[in-house]
Design an enzyme around this catalytic site. Structure first.
Site, PDB file in Angstrom:
ATOM      1  N   LYS A 184       0.855  -1.190   0.000  1.00 49.49           N
ATOM      2  CA  LYS A 184       0.000   0.000   0.000  1.00 49.49           C
ATOM      3  C   LYS A 184       0.889   1.238   0.000  1.00 49.49           C
ATOM      4  CE  LYS A 184      -1.480   2.802   2.855  1.00 49.49           C
ATOM      5  NZ  LYS A 184      -1.424   4.001   1.974  1.00 49.49           N
ATOM      6  N   GLU A 260      10.469   1.036   9.951  1.00 46.07           N
ATOM      7  CA  GLU A 260      11.400   2.130   9.614  1.00 46.07           C
ATOM      8  C   GLU A 260      10.656   3.418   9.913  1.00 46.07           C
ATOM      9  OE1 GLU A 260      14.492   1.892   8.738  1.00 46.07           O
ATOM     10  OE2 GLU A 260      14.668  -0.224   8.223  1.00 46.07           O
ATOM     11  N   CYS A 294      13.607  11.068   6.587  1.00 42.43           N
ATOM     12  CA  CYS A 294      13.764  10.585   7.964  1.00 42.43           C
ATOM     13  C   CYS A 294      15.206  10.775   8.434  1.00 42.43           C
ATOM     14  CB  CYS A 294      13.382   9.113   8.044  1.00 42.43           C
ATOM     15  SG  CYS A 294      14.267   8.121   6.829  1.00 42.43           S
ATOM     16  N   GLU A 391      10.244  16.085  14.475  1.00 47.20           N
ATOM     17  CA  GLU A 391      10.746  16.073  13.101  1.00 47.20           C
ATOM     18  C   GLU A 391      10.263  17.327  12.390  1.00 47.20           C
ATOM     19  OE1 GLU A 391       9.287  12.180  11.589  1.00 47.20           O
ATOM     20  OE2 GLU A 391      11.219  12.129  10.581  1.00 47.20           O
TER      21      GLU A 391
HETATM   22  P1  NAP Z   1       2.702   8.214   7.853  1.00 49.67           P
HETATM   23  O1  NAP Z   1       1.629   9.210   8.002  1.00 49.67           O
HETATM   24  O2  NAP Z   1       3.043   7.360   9.001  1.00 49.67           O
HETATM   25  O3  NAP Z   1       2.295   7.326   6.605  1.00 49.67           O
HETATM   26  C1  NAP Z   1       3.103   6.291   6.113  1.00 49.67           C
HETATM   27  C2  NAP Z   1       2.246   5.271   5.415  1.00 49.67           C
HETATM   28  O4  NAP Z   1       1.347   4.690   6.365  1.00 49.67           O
HETATM   29  C3  NAP Z   1       1.359   5.851   4.310  1.00 49.67           C
HETATM   30  O5  NAP Z   1       1.234   4.904   3.282  1.00 49.67           O
HETATM   31  C4  NAP Z   1       0.032   6.045   5.025  1.00 49.67           C
HETATM   32  O6  NAP Z   1      -1.082   6.044   4.181  1.00 49.67           O
HETATM   33  C5  NAP Z   1       0.022   4.808   5.903  1.00 49.67           C
HETATM   34  N1  NAP Z   1      -0.873   4.895   7.058  1.00 49.67           N
HETATM   35  C6  NAP Z   1      -1.253   5.976   7.744  1.00 49.67           C
HETATM   36  N2  NAP Z   1      -2.074   5.617   8.753  1.00 49.67           N
HETATM   37  C7  NAP Z   1      -2.224   4.265   8.672  1.00 49.67           C
HETATM   38  C8  NAP Z   1      -2.959   3.296   9.428  1.00 49.67           C
HETATM   39  N3  NAP Z   1      -3.703   3.653  10.466  1.00 49.67           N
HETATM   40  N4  NAP Z   1      -2.874   2.014   9.065  1.00 49.67           N
HETATM   41  C9  NAP Z   1      -2.126   1.632   8.025  1.00 49.67           C
HETATM   42  N5  NAP Z   1      -1.405   2.499   7.272  1.00 49.67           N
HETATM   43  C10 NAP Z   1      -1.455   3.801   7.603  1.00 49.67           C
HETATM   44  O7  NAP Z   1       4.055   8.896   7.407  1.00 49.67           O
HETATM   45  P2  NAP Z   1       4.305   9.882   6.199  1.00 49.67           P
HETATM   46  O8  NAP Z   1       3.874  11.237   6.594  1.00 49.67           O
HETATM   47  O9  NAP Z   1       3.772   9.320   4.924  1.00 49.67           O
HETATM   48  O10 NAP Z   1       5.877   9.798   6.066  1.00 49.67           O
HETATM   49  C11 NAP Z   1       6.723  10.565   6.846  1.00 49.67           C
HETATM   50  C12 NAP Z   1       7.265   9.772   8.019  1.00 49.67           C
HETATM   51  O11 NAP Z   1       7.930   8.606   7.549  1.00 49.67           O
HETATM   52  C13 NAP Z   1       8.297  10.534   8.793  1.00 49.67           C
HETATM   53  O12 NAP Z   1       8.111  10.327  10.163  1.00 49.67           O
HETATM   54  C14 NAP Z   1       9.601   9.914   8.337  1.00 49.67           C
HETATM   55  O13 NAP Z   1      10.662  10.054   9.249  1.00 49.67           O
HETATM   56  C15 NAP Z   1       9.206   8.501   8.152  1.00 49.67           C
HETATM   57  N6  NAP Z   1      10.147   7.807   7.260  1.00 49.67           N
HETATM   58  C16 NAP Z   1      10.992   6.891   7.812  1.00 49.67           C
HETATM   59  C17 NAP Z   1      11.919   6.248   7.013  1.00 49.67           C
HETATM   60  C18 NAP Z   1      12.880   5.253   7.585  1.00 49.67           C
HETATM   61  O14 NAP Z   1      13.475   4.520   6.808  1.00 49.67           O
HETATM   62  N7  NAP Z   1      13.074   5.182   8.891  1.00 49.67           N
HETATM   63  C19 NAP Z   1      11.972   6.544   5.641  1.00 49.67           C
HETATM   64  C20 NAP Z   1      11.087   7.481   5.120  1.00 49.67           C
HETATM   65  C21 NAP Z   1      10.174   8.107   5.950  1.00 49.67           C
HETATM   66  P3  NAP Z   1      -1.677   7.444   3.641  1.00 49.67           P
HETATM   67  O15 NAP Z   1      -0.670   7.971   2.718  1.00 49.67           O
HETATM   68  O16 NAP Z   1      -2.904   7.086   2.920  1.00 49.67           O
HETATM   69  O17 NAP Z   1      -1.915   8.300   4.833  1.00 49.67           O
END
Ligand code: NAP
Length: 487
Positions: A184, A260, A294, A391
């Site tokens: 997804k 991650e 991240c 962040e």
């Molecule tokens: P996010 O809001 O956590 O969303 C990530 C993914 O999870 C998206 O596909 C989102 O779908 C989905 N999601 C959200 N709520 C969910 C739920 N209740 N159940 C299942 N899936 C759900 O994060 P983001 O804003 O997209 O990305 C930024 C974050 O990712 C930052 O905190 C960043 O540090 C972290 N990140 C970490 C790494 C690493 O390798 N450690 C790499 C890149 C990014 P939707 O798009 O439909 O909301």
């Protein structure tokens, strides 16, 4: 190469769900809009999966699992290798597609396609290196056989900030290990993943191995799959807040998890550092992906003797960065992903300045259209400022001076996160001493970028569980089986 147009690259993508090797509409024909963050205009509509569609994708992954596990590792590797070559051949088209849906400048998007493809090349090579063992039991009579098997159907969830690489970093090892998948992608950037699915199918990936559900109902679609019990693994990249929630859901059926999550990287500059290199590294660690990474440096701690010089030089470099639509020549600062991102960065900067931080450049959002925030440097940032704990996910570099090594390490470690820390010093002993004391899964030692498909990427503390890439990346998709043998 044929001419590349914006409408052409968007038009070429299949916009339905990819289930069991077929493109199918969402139940009821539901769709949602994908926007260009640099203009706010709608690029296209893609299928908006329902929970029933999610279940159909899991059914397909479950059905394909046994056959896929039986495919020769060499063949699995060769599928990845062919997909790697196709990604590189089509880099320019795929980069434009990514820039349109995510906003990052074209050069960075092309860099991400290469980075994403390299995971396929790496795991093509790893597919044939899964080892096992044969050993004599301590009693001298029994024998131990140890083998590795695919974990089983896996659920993969990826964020919008690296729309393709966060996918290939999971799909590569899953394919190599012999696991099937339901993936997804983030609702804001589904097009890169849909384009990737088509490439994998062309490269010979059998039907049902990779299934893609695009949806605006992430929780509604994924929670039933997590709780279903047939998927045996969840690999998630995204925020720590969502990761925590998913870990709770995974507990019910005891799914294997890889997480991650978020970061809050400190960037330490000691007085003995090569200042040119430190400024260069700071630009990379801060501005890669417009700060929406991240791994982005979130807090700069600079030793008092060089803090003024470092701040001056960083400010000069940041001020000179061209801002605009990512498709324009020379642009380095593209738009942030959406209005909420601009609002969050604005609030964090306001909070810091109200607590005494000084703005050296930038510091205020740009009026639309598009979601732009300029490269910003803040100095004298107090420890209580919210951006020291949260962040930023934007192009803001907050600088705070320090006096001693102990103080720098304490400040750096004062966070719930532990993804990456950066450290600039010319003293070898200090470099190793501080690297050992920093609480992070990765250290950038005199280096502003740590990501590399051949290295183990991942965090400690609340930045995550498990590692992606490197020789250990495939382990996340393998189970160990031990067979006790009596002679
Ligand atoms: P996010 O809001 O956590 O969303 C990530 C993914 O999870 C998206 O596909 C989102 O779908 C989905 N999601 C959200 N709520 C969910 C739920 N209740 N159940 C299942 N899936 C759900 O994060 P983001 O804003 O997209 O990305 C930024 C974050 O990712 C930052 O905190 C960043 O540090 C972290 N990140 C970490 C790494 C690493 O390798 N450690 C790499 C890149 C990014 P939707 O798009 O439909 O909301």
């Amino acid at each position: 190469m044929s001419a590349i147009s914006e409408a052409g690259v968007v038009g070429a993508v299949d916009k339905e769900l990819f289930i069991g090797g077929k493109w199918v509409p969402a139940t009821g024909g539901r769709t949602f809009d994908v926007q260009d963050p640099s203009t706010g205009t709608v690029l296209c509509q893609v299928a908006d999966a329902t929970p029933e569609d999610g279940l159909a994708a899991l059914d397909a992954a479950v059905e394909a699992q046994a056959g896929w596990a039986a495919v020769a590792p060499r063949e699995r590797g060769e599928i990845l290798r062919r997909a790697y070559e196709k990604l590189i051949e089509r880099r320019d088209q795929l980069a434009l597609l990514m820039t349109l849906e995510m906003g990052k400048p074209l050069a960075e998007a092309a860099g991400e396609i290469t980075y994403a493809a390299e995971f396929f090349r790496w795991f093509a090579e790893e597919a044939v290196r899964v080892d096992g063992g044969y050993a004599v039991a301590p009693n001298g009579v029994g024998r131990f056989l140890v083998t590795r098997q695919p974990v089983g159907p896996a659920l993969l969830i990826t964020p919008w900030n690296f729309p393709m690489a966060m996918g290939t970093r999971k799909i590569g090892p899953a394919v190599a290990a012999g696991s099937t998948m339901v993936i997804k992608p983030a609702a804001q950037t589904p097009l890169s993943m849909l384009a990737l699915a088509a490439i994998l199918a062309e490269a010979g990936l059998p039907d049902g191995v990779l299934n893609i559900v695009t949806t605006t109902d992430a929780g509604g679609v994924m929670e039933p799959l997590i709780r279903d019990g047939r998927a045996r693994k969840l690999s998630f990249t995204g925020s720590t807040a969502v990761g925590r929630k998913l870990l709770e859901q995974c507990a019910e059926k005891v799914l294997r998890t890889s997480m991650e999550l978020g970061g809050n990287a400190p960037f330490l500059v000691f007085e003995d550092a090569d200042l040119d290199a430190a400024v260069e590294g700071a630009m990379q660690a801060k501005m890669r992906n417009i700060g929406e990474a991240c791994t982005a440096a979130n807090r700069f701690y600079v030793q008092r003797g060089v803090v003024e010089e470092f701040s001056r030089r960083l400010t000069e470099r940041m001020q000179a960065l061209p801002m605009g639509r990512g498709t324009e020549d020379g642009v380095v600062v593209g738009p942030l992903i959406d209005e909420a991102a601009v609002k969050k960065v604005t609030e964090l900067v306001k909070d810091a300045t109200e607590r005494g931080a000084r703005v050296l450049t930038g510091g205020a959002a740009i009026d639309g259209p598009g979601h732009f925030y300029p490269a910003t440097v803040l100095t004298d940032v107090p420890a209580e400022a919210r951006l020291a704990a949260e962040e930023i996910f934007g192009p803001v570099a907050p600088i705070t001076p320090f006096d001693t090594e102990d103080e720098a390490v304490a400040k750096a470690n004062n966070t719930e996160y532990g993804l990456v820390s950066y450290l600039y010093t010319s003293d070898v002993k200090r470099a190793l001493r501080v690297s050992e004391r920093l609480e992070a899964g990765m250290i950038g030692l005199n280096q502003g970028v740590v990501s590399n498909p051949a290295a183990p990427f991942g965090g400690i503390k609340q930045s995550g569980l498990g590692r992606e890439g490197g020789t250990v990346g495939i382990d996340e998709f393998l189970e160990t089986k031990y067979i006790a043998v009596s002679l």
